[in-house]
Structure formats: structure tokens, C-alpha cells
Write an enzyme that holds these catalytic residues in place. Structure first.
Site, PDB file in Angstrom:
ATOM      1  N   CYS A   1     -20.760  11.421  32.671  1.00  0.00           N
ATOM      2  CA  CYS A   1     -21.497  11.637  33.885  1.00  0.00           C
ATOM      3  C   CYS A   1     -21.221  12.981  34.795  1.00  0.00           C
ATOM      4  CB  CYS A   1     -21.301  10.440  34.946  1.00  0.00           C
ATOM      5  SG  CYS A   1     -22.073   8.878  34.335  1.00  0.00           S
TER       6      CYS A   1
ATOM      7  N   LYS B   1     -21.987  16.399  33.137  1.00  0.00           N
ATOM      8  CA  LYS B   1     -23.660  16.789  32.969  1.00  0.00           C
ATOM      9  C   LYS B   1     -24.354  16.646  34.253  1.00  0.00           C
ATOM     10  CE  LYS B   1     -25.538  12.031  32.250  1.00  0.00           C
ATOM     11  NZ  LYS B   1     -26.201  11.880  33.506  1.00  0.00           N
TER      12      LYS B   1
HETATM   13  N1  NAD Z   1     -21.777   5.652  32.323  1.00  0.00           N
HETATM   14  C1  NAD Z   1     -21.654   5.550  33.723  1.00  0.00           C
HETATM   15  O1  NAD Z   1     -20.503   4.918  34.086  1.00  0.00           O
HETATM   16  C2  NAD Z   1     -22.673   5.724  34.336  1.00  0.00           C
HETATM   17  C3  NAD Z   1     -22.602   5.578  35.933  1.00  0.00           C
HETATM   18  C4  NAD Z   1     -23.682   5.838  36.699  1.00  0.00           C
HETATM   19  C5  NAD Z   1     -24.813   6.368  36.336  1.00  0.00           C
HETATM   20  N2  NAD Z   1     -24.968   6.690  34.832  1.00  0.00           N
HETATM   21  C6  NAD Z   1     -26.290   6.989  34.356  1.00  0.00           C
HETATM   22  O2  NAD Z   1     -26.968   5.998  33.723  1.00  0.00           O
HETATM   23  C7  NAD Z   1     -27.617   6.382  32.406  1.00  0.00           C
HETATM   24  C8  NAD Z   1     -27.220   5.484  31.445  1.00  0.00           C
HETATM   25  O3  NAD Z   1     -25.921   6.111  31.162  1.00  0.00           O
HETATM   26  P1  NAD Z   1     -25.168   5.405  30.207  1.00  0.00           P
HETATM   27  O4  NAD Z   1     -23.647   5.578  30.118  1.00  0.00           O
HETATM   28  O5  NAD Z   1     -25.179   3.635  30.173  1.00  0.00           O
HETATM   29  O6  NAD Z   1     -25.724   5.637  28.835  1.00  0.00           O
HETATM   30  P2  NAD Z   1     -25.525   5.417  27.224  1.00  0.00           P
HETATM   31  O7  NAD Z   1     -25.918   6.407  26.286  1.00  0.00           O
HETATM   32  O8  NAD Z   1     -24.227   4.286  27.051  1.00  0.00           O
HETATM   33  O9  NAD Z   1     -26.680   4.007  27.005  1.00  0.00           O
HETATM   34  C9  NAD Z   1     -27.894   4.632  27.308  1.00  0.00           C
HETATM   35  C10 NAD Z   1     -28.768   3.479  26.104  1.00  0.00           C
HETATM   36  O10 NAD Z   1     -30.035   3.787  26.178  1.00  0.00           O
HETATM   37  C11 NAD Z   1     -30.933   3.259  24.956  1.00  0.00           C
HETATM   38  N3  NAD Z   1     -32.156   3.793  25.177  1.00  0.00           N
HETATM   39  C12 NAD Z   1     -32.550   5.215  24.979  1.00  0.00           C
HETATM   40  N4  NAD Z   1     -33.994   5.139  24.962  1.00  0.00           N
HETATM   41  C13 NAD Z   1     -34.368   3.863  25.145  1.00  0.00           C
HETATM   42  C14 NAD Z   1     -35.769   3.515  25.454  1.00  0.00           C
HETATM   43  N5  NAD Z   1     -36.587   3.830  25.525  1.00  0.00           N
HETATM   44  N6  NAD Z   1     -35.723   2.105  25.677  1.00  0.00           N
HETATM   45  C15 NAD Z   1     -34.348   1.282  26.035  1.00  0.00           C
HETATM   46  N7  NAD Z   1     -33.341   1.874  25.706  1.00  0.00           N
HETATM   47  C16 NAD Z   1     -33.138   3.291  25.382  1.00  0.00           C
HETATM   48  C17 NAD Z   1     -29.788   3.935  24.057  1.00  0.00           C
HETATM   49  O11 NAD Z   1     -30.215   3.506  22.785  1.00  0.00           O
HETATM   50  C18 NAD Z   1     -28.504   3.547  24.636  1.00  0.00           C
HETATM   51  O12 NAD Z   1     -28.105   2.355  24.018  1.00  0.00           O
HETATM   52  C19 NAD Z   1     -27.215   8.003  32.701  1.00  0.00           C
HETATM   53  O13 NAD Z   1     -28.359   8.449  33.325  1.00  0.00           O
HETATM   54  C20 NAD Z   1     -26.244   8.053  33.260  1.00  0.00           C
HETATM   55  O14 NAD Z   1     -26.092   9.334  33.961  1.00  0.00           O
HETATM   56  C21 NAD Z   1     -23.921   6.307  34.161  1.00  0.00           C
END
Ligand code: NAD
Length: 425
Positions: free
Chosen positions: A255, A258
């Protein structure tokens, strides 16, 4: 309520599991079939404290699918928790978000799309236009950003500092507030753009504190002060508070890096040069590399020297190595010709670290090492038998990148110990 969650990653799984735990009926959808198959078999693809138990405990209220229609059928709210990684230009890559928006089926009732993915300010407005263009006027849109931190995500989700709901239509905001019924936290209602900015600004501020204390640490090193004491004294000021004032080798993760780039790029695309954020990012990049200088000052050239990296995940409590300082350190060390070994209790270095020997234990990683770098403050490293570790090493040089260990104890064990922003002996 029936809730659909798009994305079975770190955020989507925690969101799905926690909403099921509240009592909602949740369907989690992902595009990666193997992930969905594993989840159906009860296998959790990520390491996150408490998540396995929560998924297991709420099995009857949780379903996993690759099918869009199955997930959206009967749902009142569709959460979007797909990845938004950086593009080459530093802008957020919103292709997964757009895929979700374009895949949404036509429904003959009102549903609300709630955005949990971190997106640039203005994304909600563009999505609203796209939904209208597709004739999906009965699909509402809300920005409901996520503030959980990996390693404590389940606890953070259940006990958030606040719930931010940015909506175009108050009725949609009300639906999203209802999904959170039972979670005790202040709710901030605002417009969509402000909700998007709250997420980016909060992250940027946390990173600013980290880079600030890291620069203070670097000045401490140059002047003989101890940043641990300095941070304690600064953090007790009620106007400042103690959080995110731990000096170290820089932030990483999926996070902060990026999101800071995306905010800097967003500002720049809008004609504004965000100087402070640019400096925060640069300080962080340099901070990761300062360890190499510390090693070189003690060892001279690193060519042929064996350096052990202890901890690979970007922080303890997660297997996530995205943008971890360990990746930069390993890359720099290999480029300098060092022989690099590494260990982490959960992160799989084999996937990310070509040319690095991945050991089965911290002690094995330290075998014959000329130096060790503590990269991630895993509790296991606090409890390590450091006397045995020292005996296994060729030279007892330890750079504690997280100021985790007690300098005097380590020196008493014969270590040449160096922390970040602390007096060097
Ligand atoms: N990781 C964190 O702690 C955190 C905290 C706050 C916000 N975020 C934000 O949340 C979002 C997700 O982060 P993450 O770490 O969970 O990402 P991640 O990469 O772990 O998970 C994303 C998932 O989305 C899936 N995906 C892609 N296209 C898809 C679709 N069309 N339909 C359904 N699923 C689909 C992927 O296969 C993957 O499993 C990002 O924008 C990130 O910035 C993350």
C-alpha cells in the site's frame, strides 16, 4: 444482508470473513480459480492473524465463486476489493476495477457498489459516469475506503478508528452504514472525492511520519543522539502521539509505496507538484539503501562476503513481500557481489528472491555469515538464541534495521551491533 465481495486478496478475504462474522450472508468472487478452489476446500491462501479461524467459524455464511452472477445475485452491496497496483508512470492501475464495473450484471433492484480498493480521487465520479452509460442507474456507488493494516487486519476491521462513507446519494450511504451495524466506530459521511482523498491523505501522513523519524535518526547518527529516546520524548507530546515514530530501514508493503506514488502522480496530473510527498518517497528509498553503507563501513567491499537477511516480509504478521525493504537489500547486496542467505517464518523468499539462499531457520541463515541484517521485527528474532547465532557466524556483525534488540545485551554477547539512529560503539 447479502453482500458480494469482489477480490479474495488481503482486503477482500478479511472483509468477507468479518461481514460474515457480523451475520451477513457473503459471497466472495475472484478471477483466480485455484484461489477459489482452495478457499472452498478450507485452505486460506494468505497469512493473516485470526483469518483462518474466522473463515472456518463462519463457513455457513460464506461462499466462494468465480462467477459474477452468482456473487451479485440477491446482494444489496457489492464490495470491490481488487488490486490497484502501480503502473510504470506511477499512476494506479485501475484495470481490475474497470473489469468489475463492466462485468456488473443488470439487476432489477437497487444495489450499491462499495469501493474498498484504494483509487485516485475522481475515480468514483468516472465510475458513476460509466455505470450511467451502461444504463445501470439503479446501481448506487459509494467510496468506503479500507484502513486495515496487514498483520492486524481482522482486529482493525472489527475495531476501526472510523468508517468513511462517501456517497453521491444519501440512501446508498445509509445501506453501507447498515452493513457495518454492530461495529462501534465514528462514521464520517462525505462526498465521494473526499472519501477517496481521506484514504490517500491518511496513508501519506503515516509515511511522512516514518520518513520524518528516519531522517531524525540519520541526524542522530551524525550527532550522537539516540533516536529511540528521541522518539519516546517526542511521542509523549499529546499533539504528536507515539505512533509511526519508529526509526528503521523504511516502509514497504503493497500500500504505502504505491499509494504515495499514486497521490504524487495524481497531484502532478492535476498540475501540482507535491514537494513534501516527493521528499517522503525519496527519503524512504535512500533509507533502505543506507544499510549497505553501514555494512561496507565495517566489512569493506561486500564481494564474496556472506550476509544473512533476517525477515523478508515487509512487516511481521504477514507473508506479504510486496515492496519489502528485503527485496531492495537483497538486490543491492547481490549487485555488490555478496553471498546472500535469508530466512522468514512465513514469507516464501523462493518466489521473489532469485540468487538468494533461503534457509529453513534463522540460525541456518546465519551459518558462516560475515554480517546479519534484521529486516523484519518478527517476535521469533527477539527470542532467538543470539549466543548460538553469534557462534554460528564468521563475524558477529549485526545491523538491526528495526531497533528491535537491546544494544547492550547484543554487545555483551560479542556482537558488533549497529541500529538505526543509535550511538555506535
Ligand atoms: N493489503 C492491505 O492491507 C490494504 C489495506 C487497505 C487498502 N488496500 C487496497 O485494497 C485493494 C486490494 O488490496 P489487496 O492487498 O487485497 O490486493 P490483493 O492483490 O491481495 O487481492 C486482489 C484480488 O483481486 C482479485 N481480482 C482481480 N480482478 C478481479 C475481478 N475482476 N473480480 C474479482 N476479483 C478480482 C485478484 O485475483 C486478487 O485475488 C488495493 O487497492 C489496496 O490498495 C489494501
Amino acid at each position: 444482508m447479502r453482500v458480494a465481495v469482489f477480490g479474495a486478496g488481503y482486503v477482500g478475504l478479511v472483509t468477507g470473513a468479518c461481514f460474515a462474522d457480523i451475520g451477513h450472508d457473503v459471497v466472495v468472487r475472484d478471477v483466480v480459480a485455484e484461489k477459489i478452489d482452495a478457499l472452498r476446500r478450507g485452505k486460506v491462501p494468505i497469512h493473516e492473524e485470526g483469518l483462518d479461524d474466522l473463515l472456518e467459524h463462519n463457513r455457513e455464511r460464506l461462499r466462494f465463486t468465480t462467477d459474477v452472477d452468482e456473487s451479485v445475485e440477491g446482494a444489496e452491496v457489492v464490495y470491490v476489493a481488487v488490486g490497484t497496483p502501480p503502473t510504470y508512470s506511477g499512476d494506479a492501475d485501475l484495470s481490475a476495477v474497470w473489469t468489475v464495473v463492466d462485468e456488473l450484471p443488470r439487476v432489477d433492484r437497487r444495489i450499491v457498489v462499495a469501493m474498498k480498493s484504494t483509487v485516485p480521487v475522481g475515480t468514483g465520479r468516472t465510475i458513476r459516469h460509466r455505470l450511467d452509460e451502461r444504463g445501470l442507474e439503479n446501481v448506487g456507488y459509494v467510496s468506503n475506503p479500507e484502513f486495515t493494516a496487514e498483520g492486524t487486519a481482522v482486529r482493525d476491521f472489527k475495531h476501526p478508528d472510523r468508517i468513511v462513507i462517501g456517497a453521491f446519494d444519501p440512501a446508498d450511504a445509509e445501506v453501507v452504514e447498515r452493513v457495518h451495524a454492530g461495529i462501534d466506530a465514528p462514521v464520517i459521511h462525505c462526498d465521494v472525492a473526499s472519501a477517496e482523498m481521506i484514504k490517500l491523505a491518511a496513508n501519506a501522513f503515516l509515511m511522512t511520519r516514518i520518513s520524518f523519524i528516519n531522517e531524525i535518526a540519520n541526524v542522530c547518527e551524525a550527532t550522537g543522539a539516540d533516536v529511540v529516546k528521541v522518539a519516546e520524548g517526542v511521542g509523549l507530546d499529546h499533539r504528536l502521539g507515539p505512533h509511526f515514530l519508529r526509526a528503521g530501514i523504511g516502509y514497504g508493503g503493497s500500500c504505502f509505496p504505491k499509494d504515495s506514488l499514486a497521490l504524487k502522480q495524481l497531484a502532478s496530473n492535476s498540475g501540482y507538484h507535491f514537494q513534501l510527498l516527493a521528499a517522503v518517497i525519496e527519503v524512504n528509498e535512500l533509507q533502505k539503501r543506507r544499510v549497505i553503507g553501514k555494512l561496507e563501513r565495517r566489512l569493506g567491499s561486500l564481494r564474496g562476503k556472506k550476509v544473512a537477511l533476517l525477515g523478508l516480509a515487509f512487516k511481521p504478521g504477514t507473508d506479504d513481500m510486496r515492496e519489502s525493504p528485503s527485496l531492495v537489500l537483497a538486490g543491492r547486496l547481490l549487485a555488490e557481489g555478496a553471498d546472500v542467505s535469508a530466512w522468514d517464518p512465513v514469507a516464501d523468499g523462493r518466489v521473489h528472491l532469485d540468487g538468494v539462499h533461503i534457509a529453513d531457520s534463522a540460525l541456518d541463515a546465519l551459518d558462516g555469515a560475515d554480517a546479519a541484517v534484521l529486516v523484519t521485527e518478527w517476535p521469533e528474532l527477539g527470542e532467538l538464541d543470539w549466543a548460538e547465532a553469534g557462534a554460528r557466524m564468521r563475524k558477529r556483525l549485526l545491523v538491526d534495521g528495526r531497533n528491535m534488540l537491546d544494544p547492550s545485551e547484543m554487545r555483551a554477547l560479542g556482537f558488533d551491533y549497529e541500529g538505526i539512529g543509535r550511538a555506535v560503539e
